[in-house]
Design an enzyme around this catalytic site. Structure first.
Site, PDB file in Angstrom:
ATOM      1  CE1 TYR A   1      -7.361  -6.883  -4.902  1.00  0.00           C
ATOM      2  CE2 TYR A   1      -8.955  -6.680  -3.206  1.00  0.00           C
ATOM      3  CZ  TYR A   1      -7.844  -6.496  -3.654  1.00  0.00           C
ATOM      4  OH  TYR A   1      -7.039  -5.392  -3.022  1.00  0.00           O
TER       5      TYR A   1
ATOM      6  CB  VAL B   1      -2.127   1.498  -7.280  1.00  0.00           C
ATOM      7  CG1 VAL B   1      -2.046   2.170  -8.497  1.00  0.00           C
ATOM      8  CG2 VAL B   1      -1.972  -0.154  -7.341  1.00  0.00           C
TER       9      VAL B   1
ATOM     10  N   GLY C   1      -6.466   2.144 -12.153  1.00  0.00           N
ATOM     11  CA  GLY C   1      -7.124   1.842 -13.609  1.00  0.00           C
ATOM     12  C   GLY C   1      -6.494   1.678 -14.744  1.00  0.00           C
TER      13      GLY C   1
ATOM     14  CD  GLU D   1      -6.908  -0.095   4.202  1.00  0.00           C
ATOM     15  OE1 GLU D   1      -6.271  -0.201   5.250  1.00  0.00           O
ATOM     16  OE2 GLU D   1      -6.981  -0.725   3.354  1.00  0.00           O
TER      17      GLU D   1
ATOM     18  CG  ASN E   1     -11.551  -0.684  -1.160  1.00  0.00           C
ATOM     19  OD1 ASN E   1     -12.009  -0.166  -2.329  1.00  0.00           O
ATOM     20  ND2 ASN E   1     -10.397  -0.387  -0.930  1.00  0.00           N
TER      21      ASN E   1
ATOM     22  CD  GLU F   1      -1.199  -7.326   6.666  1.00  0.00           C
ATOM     23  OE1 GLU F   1      -1.898  -6.461   7.557  1.00  0.00           O
ATOM     24  OE2 GLU F   1      -1.238  -8.596   6.831  1.00  0.00           O
TER      25      GLU F   1
ATOM     26  N   GLY G   1      -2.026  -2.359 -10.497  1.00  0.00           N
ATOM     27  CA  GLY G   1      -2.470  -3.197  -9.385  1.00  0.00           C
ATOM     28  C   GLY G   1      -2.645  -4.657  -9.975  1.00  0.00           C
TER      29      GLY G   1
ATOM     30  N   GLY H   1      -3.713  -0.646 -14.885  1.00  0.00           N
ATOM     31  CA  GLY H   1      -3.164  -2.152 -14.866  1.00  0.00           C
ATOM     32  C   GLY H   1      -1.837  -2.179 -13.870  1.00  0.00           C
TER      33      GLY H   1
END
Length: 166
Positions: free
Chosen positions: A136, A92, A98, A32, A129, A88, A102, A100
């Site tokens: 999501y 990964v 990619g 981030e 992001n 919060e 997460g 699975g």
């Protein structure tokens, strides 16, 4: 709890995991571009999570090695009249993305929410992001466009705490 999801093990973090959690937090901060904002020490993590119990963590393992984590806590909805889960952080390791993991962590968080009588699981995502946003959306999550996050910290928090206005 040591649930298997998509070939990964998902387990509750323990005090001995404070160093692993700290490392994963630093990896998340690097992703981030916020490394300079991480001031927590391993001891801070251990105390806040395992002594004070201010939040909870589940760890995703691949081949017995910690590969991901999700840190969450309860928040309260006055409109619903009960607590919900707030995620919060979810991270990964790059080499496991990619595959699975997460989704396995979010699936377990959804189970925890339902087990605890929560009707929601909420979280924030940085607006740049794109991979996370796409992920999501594929899960069926929706962004709340009518909300803005507000924050007060540091000297301003101290000043507000010291104000005597009523």
């Amino acid at each position: 709890m040591n649930k298997r999801k998509n070939g990964f093990a998902v387990r509750w973090a323990e005090a001995e995991d404070a160093g692993v959690i700290w490392e994963l937090i630093h990896r998340l901060a690097a992703l981030e571009k916020m490394e300079d904002q991480v001031t927590a020490t391993v001891e801070d993590i251990r105390i806040s999570l395992f002594e004070k119990k201010q939040a909870e963590v589940i760890i995703g393992e691949a081949a017995g090695e910690p590969a991901a984590f999700a840190l969450f806590f309860h928040h309260y909805s006055t409109f619903l009249g009960h607590a919900n889960l707030y995620l919060e952080d979810l991270f990964v390791r790059e080499e496991y993305r990619g595959r699975g993991l997460g989704r396995a962590l979010l699936s377990r968080l959804a189970e925890i929410a339902l087990e605890r009588g929560c009707g929601r699981l909420d979280w924030l995502c940085l607006d740049w992001n794109a991979p996370a946003i796409s992920f999501y959306q594929r899960l069926g999550a929706r962004v709340l466009d009518d909300r803005r996050v507000w924050r007060i910290s540091g000297d301003r928090l101290t000043a507000l705490a010291g104000s005597k206005s009523v």
